[in-house]
Motif scaffolding. Structure first.
Motif, PDB file in Angstrom:
ATOM      1  N   VAL A 224      49.192  58.885  26.817  1.00 32.91           N
ATOM      2  CA  VAL A 224      49.981  58.746  25.724  1.00 32.91           C
ATOM      3  C   VAL A 224      50.794  60.113  25.528  1.00 32.91           C
ATOM      4  N   CYS A 225      51.244  60.586  26.537  1.00 35.41           N
ATOM      5  CA  CYS A 225      52.045  61.822  26.911  1.00 35.41           C
ATOM      6  C   CYS A 225      53.452  61.722  27.255  1.00 35.41           C
ATOM      7  N   GLY A 226      53.946  60.552  27.290  1.00 35.97           N
ATOM      8  CA  GLY A 226      55.323  60.456  27.778  1.00 35.97           C
ATOM      9  C   GLY A 226      55.537  60.816  29.426  1.00 35.97           C
ATOM     10  N   VAL A 227      54.322  60.603  30.170  1.00 33.47           N
ATOM     11  CA  VAL A 227      54.417  61.171  31.794  1.00 33.47           C
ATOM     12  C   VAL A 227      54.973  60.011  32.391  1.00 33.47           C
ATOM     13  N   THR A 228      55.923  60.622  33.545  1.00 33.87           N
ATOM     14  CA  THR A 228      56.751  59.347  34.161  1.00 33.87           C
ATOM     15  C   THR A 228      56.395  60.136  35.771  1.00 33.87           C
ATOM     16  N   GLU A 229      57.070  59.399  36.684  1.00 36.61           N
ATOM     17  CA  GLU A 229      56.983  59.809  38.177  1.00 36.61           C
ATOM     18  C   GLU A 229      57.302  61.169  38.474  1.00 36.61           C
ATOM     19  N   GLU A 230      58.285  61.803  37.509  1.00 38.45           N
ATOM     20  CA  GLU A 230      58.531  63.210  37.583  1.00 38.45           C
ATOM     21  C   GLU A 230      57.275  64.047  37.662  1.00 38.45           C
ATOM     22  N   ALA A 231      56.455  63.985  36.347  1.00 42.05           N
ATOM     23  CA  ALA A 231      55.566  64.877  36.215  1.00 42.05           C
ATOM     24  C   ALA A 231      54.232  64.371  37.302  1.00 42.05           C
ATOM     25  N   ASN A 255      53.770  56.076  32.033  1.00 45.41           N
ATOM     26  CA  ASN A 255      54.656  55.116  32.914  1.00 45.41           C
ATOM     27  C   ASN A 255      55.084  55.857  34.396  1.00 45.41           C
ATOM     28  N   PRO A 256      53.909  56.074  35.176  1.00 47.79           N
ATOM     29  CA  PRO A 256      54.088  56.822  36.374  1.00 47.79           C
ATOM     30  C   PRO A 256      54.984  55.876  37.213  1.00 47.79           C
ATOM     31  N   GLY A 257      55.189  54.676  36.949  1.00 46.97           N
ATOM     32  CA  GLY A 257      56.156  53.920  38.185  1.00 46.97           C
ATOM     33  C   GLY A 257      55.630  53.816  39.351  1.00 46.97           C
ATOM     34  N   VAL A 258      56.078  52.970  40.360  1.00 47.69           N
ATOM     35  CA  VAL A 258      55.664  52.751  41.706  1.00 47.69           C
ATOM     36  C   VAL A 258      55.400  54.045  42.344  1.00 47.69           C
ATOM     37  N   SER A 259      56.463  54.987  42.171  1.00 52.51           N
ATOM     38  CA  SER A 259      56.500  56.485  43.040  1.00 52.51           C
ATOM     39  C   SER A 259      55.536  57.182  42.819  1.00 52.51           C
ATOM     40  N   GLY A 260      55.080  57.279  41.331  1.00 53.14           N
ATOM     41  CA  GLY A 260      54.285  58.007  40.776  1.00 53.14           C
ATOM     42  C   GLY A 260      52.707  57.714  41.272  1.00 53.14           C
ATOM     43  N   VAL A 261      52.509  56.365  41.212  1.00 55.54           N
ATOM     44  CA  VAL A 261      51.232  56.077  41.707  1.00 55.54           C
ATOM     45  C   VAL A 261      50.998  56.275  43.163  1.00 55.54           C
TER      46      VAL A 261
END
Length: 337
Positions: A224-231, A255-261
């Protein structure tokens, strides 16, 4: 040079010292300035004049020196160096600041108190010099804010586990924590930053600390830190570093998204990566993400033994992939959730 100028100059030089090598000397010097110690040393120092005059002047000089030290603590309250001035006040028999913060601690009102910068420094000093080992430090016991973290950063560094979750921290704290992780004096092994609005920019700053050879961190919780694919890209880069000791990473409810995963999956296959536990609760991971993770865990280079994927949407293909994986002889996963 007048005595007061001499002592004030000594305090200034100790504060300006980068490695703190003058701190002990300053304590010794100020201890000698006390009338009781000067009486003992008078024969060696060959004092002249009446003893009453010397004692009166000494008391006045000591009072001015104490006031000067307190002034420097107020001016340098954000600096770790000012903490080293508190033993000087104790040496000169003036523990008033420490006594005030100890009264707050004993009453249990620290979290609700309006502490001055000097009191924050006194609190850091008291916590650092307490008889108890600094195993776990919970910032919420005192105050959840960026200011509180910055004031108590020396205590965080001295602790093995820092619980900073639900403390209303922001990017400002991440920069300070990254610097702390890079410090040779840091003892941090576990860091919980869950439920703070760090966003990608904050996690990216934190990742620079993870990539440092001096960083000892083994567990990092960022749910719950607002992390997305960029981080995720920054974290993956840090995990791929030869210097990373990270064994457990919690990115749940982000929300890492497909690219983050995919980025995280790729780094799991790197033999340099030390990660053994990855938690991705409720991260909106779909079949494509499950396929990437299954491929990574299947790799002989992966060290993963616990993967938590609760609350995601694997689809039929994702379930089949992991079912087959768990039956394979090369699978190291001990827990799949």
């Amino acid at each position: 040079m007048p005595a007061i100028d001499f002592y004030q100059d000594a305090v200034d030089k100790a504060l300006q010292s980068e490695n703190g090598h003058l701190d002990l000397f300053l304590h010794f010097l100020l201890g000698l300035s006390l009338p009781s110690n000067q009486t003992i040393c008078r024969g060696l120092l060959k004092w002249t004049g009446g003893s009453s005059k010397i004692d009166t002047e000494t008391v006045q000089v000591n009072k001015k020196t104490i006031d000067y030290i307190k002034e420097k603590i107020r001016e340098n309250a954000s600096s770790e160096k000012c903490i080293n001035l508190f033993p000087c006040l104790n040496e000169m028999n003036d523990p008033t600041l420490v006594q005030e913060i100890q009264s707050y601690l004993s009453s249990g009102n620290v979290s609700g108190a309006k502490l001055s910068p000097a009191h924050w420094s006194a609190l850091a000093f008291v916590l650092l010099t307490s008889a108890e080992e600094l195993g776990v430090f919970d910032l919420k016991q005192f105050s959840g804010s960026d200011e509180a973290l910055l004031r108590l950063l020396p205590v965080v560094k001295a602790s093995k586990t820092a619980l900073l979750n639900k403390c209303s921290l922001s990017v400002t704290s991440c920069g300070a924590l990254a610097s702390a992780l890079c410090s040779s004096s840091s003892s941090l092994i576990k860091l919980d930053l869950s439920d703070n609005d760090l966003q990608d920019s904050g996690v990216e700053l934190l990742s620079t600390g993870l990539d440092n050879p001096l960083c000892k961190l083994e567990t990092l919780r960022l749910s719950v830190c607002g992390v997305t694919e960029e981080a995720c890209a920054s974290l993956a880069s840090a995990l791929r570093s030869n210097h990373s000791h990270l064994r457990e990473l919690d990115l749940s409810y982000n929300n890492p998204g497909v690219s983050g995963v995919k980025l995280l999956s790729a780094v799991l296959e790197d033999p340099v990566c030390q990660l053994e536990i990855l938690k991705l609760w409720h991260c909106a991971i779909t079949e494509e993400g499950f396929a990437s993770l299954a491929s990574a865990v299947k790799s002989t280079s992966s060290r993963m033994w616990l993967l938590d994927l609760n609350g995601n949407d694997p689809g039929e293909s994702g379930v089949k992939l992991f079912s087959a994986l768990l039956k394979g002889p090369q699978c190291r996963l001990a827990k799949l959730m």
